[in-house]
Design an enzyme around this catalytic site. Structure first.
Site, PDB file in Angstrom:
ATOM      1  N   ARG A  44    -139.779   7.606  39.413  1.00 56.32           N
ATOM      2  CA  ARG A  44    -139.822   8.863  40.162  1.00 56.32           C
ATOM      3  C   ARG A  44    -140.985   8.874  41.170  1.00 56.32           C
ATOM      4  O   ARG A  44    -140.846   9.397  42.279  1.00 56.32           O
ATOM      5  CB  ARG A  44    -139.936  10.056  39.194  1.00 56.32           C
ATOM      6  N   HIS A  48    -140.387   9.537  45.097  1.00 52.08           N
ATOM      7  CA  HIS A  48    -140.994  10.674  45.811  1.00 52.08           C
ATOM      8  C   HIS A  48    -141.967  10.231  46.896  1.00 52.08           C
ATOM      9  O   HIS A  48    -142.178  10.947  47.871  1.00 52.08           O
ATOM     10  CB  HIS A  48    -141.669  11.630  44.825  1.00 52.08           C
ATOM     11  N   TRP A 187    -130.947  13.716  30.784  1.00 48.67           N
ATOM     12  CA  TRP A 187    -129.550  13.677  31.225  1.00 48.67           C
ATOM     13  C   TRP A 187    -128.680  12.910  30.236  1.00 48.67           C
ATOM     14  O   TRP A 187    -127.531  13.260  30.030  1.00 48.67           O
ATOM     15  CB  TRP A 187    -129.464  13.004  32.604  1.00 48.67           C
TER      16      TRP A 187
HETATM   17 FE1  DDH Z   1    -134.733  13.116  40.135  1.00 46.59          FE
HETATM   18  N1  DDH Z   1    -135.480  14.760  39.170  1.00 46.59           N
HETATM   19  N2  DDH Z   1    -133.879  14.322  41.508  1.00 46.59           N
HETATM   20  N3  DDH Z   1    -134.112  11.485  41.167  1.00 46.59           N
HETATM   21  N4  DDH Z   1    -135.688  11.951  38.802  1.00 46.59           N
HETATM   22  C1  DDH Z   1    -136.203  14.754  38.008  1.00 46.59           C
HETATM   23  C2  DDH Z   1    -136.550  13.657  37.259  1.00 46.59           C
HETATM   24  C3  DDH Z   1    -136.275  12.355  37.641  1.00 46.59           C
HETATM   25  C4  DDH Z   1    -133.897  15.688  41.532  1.00 46.59           C
HETATM   26  C5  DDH Z   1    -134.655  16.502  40.705  1.00 46.59           C
HETATM   27  C6  DDH Z   1    -135.325  16.048  39.575  1.00 46.59           C
HETATM   28  C7  DDH Z   1    -133.356  11.493  42.303  1.00 46.59           C
HETATM   29  C8  DDH Z   1    -132.736  12.604  42.842  1.00 46.59           C
HETATM   30  C9  DDH Z   1    -132.994  13.913  42.491  1.00 46.59           C
HETATM   31  C10 DDH Z   1    -135.679  10.576  38.813  1.00 46.59           C
HETATM   32  C11 DDH Z   1    -135.228   9.753  39.829  1.00 46.59           C
HETATM   33  C12 DDH Z   1    -134.506  10.193  40.935  1.00 46.59           C
HETATM   34  C13 DDH Z   1    -136.548  16.103  37.662  1.00 46.59           C
HETATM   35  C14 DDH Z   1    -137.358  16.527  36.462  1.00 46.59           C
HETATM   36  C15 DDH Z   1    -135.999  16.909  38.628  1.00 46.59           C
HETATM   37  C16 DDH Z   1    -136.062  18.434  38.706  1.00 46.59           C
HETATM   38  C17 DDH Z   1    -138.855  16.412  36.733  1.00 46.59           C
HETATM   39  C18 DDH Z   1    -139.693  16.819  35.545  1.00 46.59           C
HETATM   40  O1  DDH Z   1    -139.557  17.976  35.109  1.00 46.59           O
HETATM   41  O2  DDH Z   1    -140.479  15.981  35.068  1.00 46.59           O
HETATM   42  C19 DDH Z   1    -133.008  16.183  42.570  1.00 46.59           C
HETATM   43  C20 DDH Z   1    -132.801  17.643  42.920  1.00 46.59           C
HETATM   44  C21 DDH Z   1    -132.431  15.083  43.133  1.00 46.59           C
HETATM   45  C22 DDH Z   1    -131.369  15.070  44.174  1.00 46.59           C
HETATM   46  O3  DDH Z   1    -131.100  16.153  44.774  1.00 46.59           O
HETATM   47  C23 DDH Z   1    -130.583  14.084  44.410  1.00 46.59           C
HETATM   48  C24 DDH Z   1    -133.299  10.171  42.867  1.00 46.59           C
HETATM   49  C25 DDH Z   1    -132.569   9.825  44.161  1.00 46.59           C
HETATM   50  C26 DDH Z   1    -134.021   9.352  42.020  1.00 46.59           C
HETATM   51  C27 DDH Z   1    -134.291   7.892  42.143  1.00 46.59           C
HETATM   52  O4  DDH Z   1    -135.090   7.350  41.465  1.00 46.59           O
HETATM   53  C28 DDH Z   1    -133.580   7.067  43.114  1.00 46.59           C
HETATM   54  C29 DDH Z   1    -136.256  10.086  37.571  1.00 46.59           C
HETATM   55  C30 DDH Z   1    -136.377   8.616  37.172  1.00 46.59           C
HETATM   56  C31 DDH Z   1    -136.630  11.206  36.840  1.00 46.59           C
HETATM   57  C32 DDH Z   1    -137.250  11.241  35.433  1.00 46.59           C
HETATM   58  C33 DDH Z   1    -138.733  11.423  35.505  1.00 46.59           C
HETATM   59  C34 DDH Z   1    -139.381  11.528  34.151  1.00 46.59           C
HETATM   60  O5  DDH Z   1    -140.583  11.832  34.121  1.00 46.59           O
HETATM   61  O6  DDH Z   1    -138.741  11.320  33.123  1.00 46.59           O
END
Ligand code: DDH
Length: 285
Positions: A44, A48, A187
């Site tokens: 993540r 970001h 998820w």
């Molecule tokens: Fe995500 N993401 N993401 N995400 N994401 C969260 C956690 C993780 C959105 C929202 C959230 C991608 C796209 C989107 C990962 C990878 C990727 C969380 C929770 C939210 C909210 C955070 C928390 O509470 O700690 C949204 C909205 C989108 C979208 O609109 C498409 C993408 C493209 C990726 C990627 O990696 C390519 C991962 C991994 C996490 C888990 C993090 C954790 O600490 O566990």
């Protein structure tokens, strides 16, 4: 005199491989974090750092690592990512010649591969920026929105529908934390393993609104898994759904497409001098 200068250290592929191995080792040594791995939060962080890119102004992206600074570190979307940045500090201390920008993306590659994902090509070349290069808030997706927002946000980075769906499968990993995003739960039932399960359950499970005081989110019948409104948009939209169906049926197809699109994401806006992309071997436990 003229022509005499101290030899500059020019790191080779082997030097970067040592950093990959060090990150993998640190992942194994810290299995008491969260669901058993820092892997998801490292993925993540890399996402970001990269997902702030804007094709029109050519600003944002992984080059710069501006999330080190306020205000970007305080943007709502980045809540909790300090855990990932702090995890990497001892690596940066041991290999001070790598830039944060290269380190964060290499850590994303390493974490993803070590959790069973496909090999992701990577190359160095990012330079750290200063505070003036911080991006404005609002460039990362808002989970409460739907398909129009997804196309606007990811279109700004230069991604099409297929790429949006392929990237979203990263939510096989990790979880939502109430003290970070406000959302709650993982998820999938295997949040530290890269699989295409996100797509399978998106199609096969029955998703209902969770009844609670927190932000609107979906839960499955067993109440052990969640979906965000933006995740659910991938099956509400016919164009997106085609790709969800494809990746649910064919993990290899998703692995291939994900590897391509995440490599592209991590390279957005980076002025590379090196043409060649490298791949690093998975380190066995
Ligand atoms: Fe995500 N993401 N993401 N995400 N994401 C969260 C956690 C993780 C959105 C929202 C959230 C991608 C796209 C989107 C990962 C990878 C990727 C969380 C929770 C939210 C909210 C955070 C928390 O509470 O700690 C949204 C909205 C989108 C979208 O609109 C498409 C993408 C493209 C990726 C990627 O990696 C390519 C991962 C991994 C996490 C888990 C993090 C954790 O600490 O566990």
């Amino acid at each position: 005199g003229a022509g005499f200068s101290p030899k500059e250290f020019i790191p080779t592929k082997e030097d970067y491989a040592k950093i990959y191995e060090e990150i993998a080792k640190r992942l194994e040594e810290n299995e008491d974090y969260d669901d058993g791995s820092y892997g998801p939060v490292l993925v993540r962080l890399a996402w970001h750092a990269s997902g702030t890119y804007d094709v029109e102004t050519k600003t944002g992206g992984s080059n710069g690592a501006t999330m080190r600074f306020q205000p970007e570190s305080d943007h709502g979307a980045n809540a909790g990512l300090k855990a990932a940045r702090d995890f990497l500090e001892p690596i940066k201390a041991k290999f001070p010649w790598i830039t944060y920008s290269d380190l964060w993306t290499l850590a994303g590659v390493c974490a993803f591969q070590q959790m069973g994902g496909p090999v992701i090509p990577w190359r160095p070349g990012r330079a750290d920026g200063d505070i003036s290069a911080c991006t404005p808030d609002g460039r990362l997706p808002d989970a409460s929105k739907e398909q129009k927002h997804l196309r606007a946000i990811f279109g700004r980075m230069g991604f099409n529908d297929q790429e949006i769906v392929a990237l979203s499968g990263a939510h096989a990993l990790g979880r939502c934390h109430t003290d970070r995003s406000g959302y709650d739960g993982p998820w999938t039932h295997s949040p530290t393993m890269v699989t295409n399960n996100f797509y399978e359950i998106l199609l096969d499970e029955k998703w209902n609104w969770k009844k609670w005081g927190g932000p609107a989110q979906y839960e499955d019948k067993s109440k052990s898994r969640m979906m965000l409104p933006t995740d659910m948009a991938l099956v509400k939209d016919r164009e997106f759904k085609k790709y969800v169906e494809k990746y649910a049926k064919d993990q290899e197809a998703w692995f291939k497409d994900f590897s391509d699109v995440i490599a592209k994401l991590f390279e957005l806006g980076v002025p590379f001098k090196q043409e060649e992309k490298w791949t690093f071997k998975v380190v066995d436990a």
